[in-house]
Design a protein around this motif. Structure first.
Motif, PDB file in Angstrom:
ATOM      1  N   SER A 182       0.911  -1.377  -0.075  1.00  0.00           N
ATOM      2  CA  SER A 182       0.075   0.108  -0.068  1.00  0.00           C
ATOM      3  C   SER A 182       0.843   1.029  -0.026  1.00  0.00           C
ATOM      4  CB  SER A 182      -0.894  -0.102   1.284  1.00  0.00           C
ATOM      5  OG  SER A 182      -1.990  -1.077   1.044  1.00  0.00           O
ATOM      6  N   ASP A 183       2.093   1.101   0.470  1.00  0.00           N
ATOM      7  CA  ASP A 183       2.881   2.514   0.584  1.00  0.00           C
ATOM      8  C   ASP A 183       3.993   2.640  -0.732  1.00  0.00           C
ATOM      9  OD1 ASP A 183       4.400  -0.063   1.008  1.00  0.00           O
ATOM     10  OD2 ASP A 183       5.740   1.044   2.497  1.00  0.00           O
ATOM     11  N   LYS A 184       3.598   1.777  -1.806  1.00  0.00           N
ATOM     12  CA  LYS A 184       4.567   1.638  -2.846  1.00  0.00           C
ATOM     13  C   LYS A 184       3.534   2.044  -4.113  1.00  0.00           C
ATOM     14  CE  LYS A 184       8.104   0.312  -0.638  1.00  0.00           C
ATOM     15  NZ  LYS A 184       9.060   1.406  -0.224  1.00  0.00           N
ATOM     16  N   LEU A 185       2.505   2.568  -3.750  1.00  0.00           N
ATOM     17  CA  LEU A 185       1.620   2.845  -4.974  1.00  0.00           C
ATOM     18  C   LEU A 185       2.333   4.051  -6.307  1.00  0.00           C
ATOM     19  CD1 LEU A 185      -2.005   3.731  -3.360  1.00  0.00           C
ATOM     20  CD2 LEU A 185      -1.030   1.417  -3.853  1.00  0.00           C
ATOM     21  N   ASN A 186       2.958   4.803  -5.645  1.00  0.00           N
ATOM     22  CA  ASN A 186       3.336   5.893  -6.911  1.00  0.00           C
ATOM     23  C   ASN A 186       4.860   5.548  -7.111  1.00  0.00           C
ATOM     24  OD1 ASN A 186       0.814   7.190  -7.048  1.00  0.00           O
ATOM     25  ND2 ASN A 186       1.322   8.154  -4.959  1.00  0.00           N
ATOM     26  N   PHE A 187       5.591   4.445  -6.539  1.00  0.00           N
ATOM     27  CA  PHE A 187       6.557   4.257  -7.000  1.00  0.00           C
ATOM     28  C   PHE A 187       6.743   3.605  -8.349  1.00  0.00           C
ATOM     29  CE2 PHE A 187       7.259   4.823  -2.545  1.00  0.00           C
ATOM     30  CZ  PHE A 187       8.535   4.804  -2.047  1.00  0.00           C
TER      31      PHE A 187
END
Length: 262
Positions: free
Chosen positions: A146-151
């Motif tokens: 969830s914390d890597k959506l925009n990576f």
């Protein structure tokens, strides 16, 4: 009822017989592991199921619908291949993510492209895209990203990239999720995080075919094991039957070689 039935499947490349007389079925919610040495035909079998390779003989049936019959040209139309691939979500060895897209876009892209082909898309564009985005976020949460959506892919580890690939395969809600040696391109310290995701999917009764060299994982997670050698299915059974009491000499020799190399 069987979700998948494969009957008398064969594949050759020129004079090399890669698959011969492949017969098996897969029940809904079942996790099937396919083991065997390199070159035994495991990956070619998955590629045939996903129509990346065309079988030379045999039938493939999904939910009682014959989607491929080598003797029936009407089941082999190129225009129908993409639709048939939707039955199978394939997770490759080497991730195959689009480097120019974010993690979330990699997961949602195929669903967006398919949605645009539907006649009602223009009238409901905003709602459809929002639903696809929410589903992508849900799947990435399911695989712990969830914390890597925009990576972008180059900004995350190999294990994380493979988890993105799993979420992408799930995004189109396939009947069967297929894994082709999903940890073979990973460093040992990253293997566990991917296997944990697959284990969680098995606990959710996801219908899966897992080609793997991780024998202990196959034993723990699979409902059934197929052992392949030299393009044929030598033996299939429960993990206990295959690992504890194999009937075939070739199976025993393969497992002995594996145990010696541990």
């Amino acid at each position: 009822m069987a979700v998948l039935e494969v009957r008398d499947l064969e594949k050759r490349f020129d004079t090399l017989q890669v698959l011969q007389g492949i017969n098996f079925s897969l029940e809904k919610g079942e996790a099937l592991a396919i083991i065997g040495s390199s070159g035994s035909g495991k990956t070619t079998l998955l590629r045939c199921l996903n129509f990346l390779e065309k079988p030379d003989k045999g039938t493939i049936t999904v939910n009682n619908d014959v989607i491929f019959d080598a003797s029936d040209p009407s089941t082999q139309k190129e225009s129908e291949v993409r639709k048939k691939r939707l039955h199978f979500g394939l997770v490759f060895q080497n991730f195959n993510l689009f480097p120019q897209y974010t993690v979330l876009k990699n997961v949602t892209l195929a669903a967006e492209l398919l949605a645009r082909e539907k006649p009602e898309y223009k009238q409901n564009k905003k709602a459809v895209l929002e639903e696809i985005q929410e589903n992508g976020k849900r799947l990435l949460a399911q695989v712990g990203l969830s914390d890597k959506l925009n990576f972008y892919p180059h900004q995350i580890s190999g294990g994380q990239q493979q988890r993105v690939a799993i979420a992408r395969a799930l995004a189109l809600n396939p009947d069967i999720l297929c894994f082709d040696e999903p940890t073979s391109a990973l460093d040992p310290e990253l293997t566990g995080e991917v296997l944990k995701v697959i284990r969680n999917l098995a606990e959710r009764n996801t219908t899966m075919i897992i080609v793997t060299h991780e024998m202990s994982f196959a034993r723990d997670v699979a409902d059934r094991i197929i052992f392949m050698d030299d393009g044929v299915i030598v033996e299939q059974g429960t993990p206990q039957e295959i690992f504890d009491n194999p009937k075939e000499e070739r199976t025993r020799q393969f497992l002995a070689r594996y145990n010696e190399g541990r």
